[in-house]
Design a protein around this motif. Structure first.
Motif, mmCIF file in Angstrom:
data_model
loop_
_atom_site.group_PDB
_atom_site.id
_atom_site.type_symbol
_atom_site.label_atom_id
_atom_site.label_comp_id
_atom_site.label_asym_id
_atom_site.label_seq_id
_atom_site.Cartn_x
_atom_site.Cartn_y
_atom_site.Cartn_z
ATOM 1 N N PRO A 148 -15.806 0.582 -7.498
ATOM 2 C CA PRO A 148 -15.044 0.002 -6.411
ATOM 3 C C PRO A 148 -16.018 0.152 -5.518
ATOM 4 O O PRO A 148 -16.629 1.173 -5.041
ATOM 5 C CB PRO A 148 -13.822 1.002 -6.492
ATOM 6 C CG PRO A 148 -14.011 1.790 -7.754
ATOM 7 C CD PRO A 148 -15.083 1.680 -8.205
ATOM 8 N N ASP B 226 -1.806 1.895 -9.136
ATOM 9 C CA ASP B 226 -2.693 1.096 -8.687
ATOM 10 C C ASP B 226 -2.265 0.002 -7.538
ATOM 11 O O ASP B 226 -1.380 -0.940 -8.115
ATOM 12 C CB ASP B 226 -3.179 0.605 -9.861
ATOM 13 C CG ASP B 226 -4.470 -0.093 -9.816
ATOM 14 O OD1 ASP B 226 -5.083 -0.532 -8.574
ATOM 15 O OD2 ASP B 226 -5.075 -0.982 -10.929
ATOM 16 N N GLU B 227 -2.888 0.134 -6.382
ATOM 17 C CA GLU B 227 -2.747 -0.608 -5.408
ATOM 18 C C GLU B 227 -2.974 -2.056 -5.934
ATOM 19 O O GLU B 227 -2.248 -3.113 -5.379
ATOM 20 C CB GLU B 227 -3.519 -0.180 -4.046
ATOM 21 C CG GLU B 227 -3.208 -0.872 -2.965
ATOM 22 C CD GLU B 227 -3.995 -0.552 -1.615
ATOM 23 O OE1 GLU B 227 -4.949 -1.281 -1.316
ATOM 24 O OE2 GLU B 227 -3.736 0.764 -1.282
ATOM 25 N N GLU B 228 -4.323 -2.320 -6.435
ATOM 26 C CA GLU B 228 -4.555 -3.745 -6.714
ATOM 27 C C GLU B 228 -3.656 -4.273 -7.850
ATOM 28 O O GLU B 228 -3.185 -5.520 -7.952
ATOM 29 C CB GLU B 228 -6.111 -3.638 -7.416
ATOM 30 C CG GLU B 228 -7.077 -3.027 -6.434
ATOM 31 C CD GLU B 228 -7.161 -3.948 -5.149
ATOM 32 O OE1 GLU B 228 -6.988 -5.375 -5.245
ATOM 33 O OE2 GLU B 228 -7.333 -3.654 -4.005
ATOM 34 N N GLU B 229 -3.196 -3.451 -8.847
ATOM 35 C CA GLU B 229 -1.864 -3.993 -9.766
ATOM 36 C C GLU B 229 -0.864 -4.382 -8.999
ATOM 37 O O GLU B 229 -0.230 -5.653 -9.245
ATOM 38 C CB GLU B 229 -1.823 -3.073 -10.591
ATOM 39 C CG GLU B 229 -0.707 -3.469 -11.673
ATOM 40 C CD GLU B 229 0.211 -2.347 -12.358
ATOM 41 O OE1 GLU B 229 0.821 -2.682 -13.283
ATOM 42 O OE2 GLU B 229 -0.224 -1.147 -12.146
ATOM 43 N N PRO C 8 -5.191 -9.241 -0.743
ATOM 44 C CA PRO C 8 -5.181 -8.372 0.306
ATOM 45 C C PRO C 8 -5.839 -8.881 1.686
ATOM 46 O O PRO C 8 -6.878 -9.602 1.512
ATOM 47 C CB PRO C 8 -6.117 -7.418 -0.485
ATOM 48 C CG PRO C 8 -6.065 -7.534 -1.639
ATOM 49 C CD PRO C 8 -5.911 -9.091 -1.829
ATOM 50 N N ARG D 73 0.813 -1.277 0.194
ATOM 51 C CA ARG D 73 0.025 0.146 0.122
ATOM 52 C C ARG D 73 0.884 1.358 0.020
ATOM 53 O O ARG D 73 0.658 2.367 -0.624
ATOM 54 C CB ARG D 73 -0.935 0.093 1.398
ATOM 55 C CG ARG D 73 -2.019 -0.949 1.000
ATOM 56 C CD ARG D 73 -3.036 -0.874 2.266
ATOM 57 N NE ARG D 73 -3.921 -1.805 2.163
ATOM 58 C CZ ARG D 73 -4.003 -3.100 2.833
ATOM 59 N NH1 ARG D 73 -3.048 -3.111 3.647
ATOM 60 N NH2 ARG D 73 -4.937 -3.860 2.459
#
Length: 122
Positions: free
Chosen positions: A120, A68-71, A80, A59
C-alpha cells in the motif's frame, strides 16, 4: 430511478455494511449515532436504496466497522477522490483508466495480480 447502490446482489455494498454492522454487535441506530448520520439513511444504504454514500461516509463506515475501506469503495462502485486527483494531474494515468474497460480479461487479470502484490502507498 434507483442509483448504482440499488443493485440487489448478495455481494452488494448494502448487504456488506449490514453484515459488518451485525458482526460488530451494533444496531442501525447505534452505528448511525456513531457516524453522525440518521438511522433511516443507514437503513436505506443497507437495503440498497438510492445512491451510494460519499467518500467520507464510506471511510467512516470502514473505520467504525473495522472493515477494508477499499472493499467498501469497490462494492459501492466508487472511485476514491485520491484516484480522481491522480488522474487529473497525470494524463498517462487518466488514459490508462479510460482504457481499462476495453482491455481483455487476460490483461485485466494480470493487472489485478500485480496490484495485489504492491505494498500500500503511504
Amino acid at each position: 430511478m434507483p442509483g448504482p447502490a440499488a443493485r440487489d446482489e448478495s455481494g452488494s455494498f448494502g448487504k456488506r455494511i449490514q453484515e459488518l454492522r451485525r458482526a460488530c454487535g451494533l444496531t442501525q441506530r447505534q452505528l448511525a449515532q456513531q457516524l453522525g448520520i440518521d438511522f433511516t439513511y443507514l437503513s436505506k444504504l443497507e437495503n440498497s436504496r438510492g445512491d451510494p454514500p460519499g467518500d467520507q461516509t464510506i471511510r467512516n463506515l470502514a473505520q467504525a466497522l473495522k472493515a477494508d475501506e477499499e472493499e467498501l469503495f469497490a462494492l459501492a462502485g466508487k472511485v476514491p477522490s485520491e484516484l480522481r486527483a491522480k488522474a487529473a494531474e497525470d494524463p498517462e494515468f487518466a488514459m490508462l483508466l479510460r482504457r481499462l474497460p476495453n482491455l481483455s480479461e487476460d490483461v485485466l487479470q494480470r493487472i489485478y495480480r500485480a496490484a495485489r502484490r504492491q505494498p500500500p502507498s503511504p
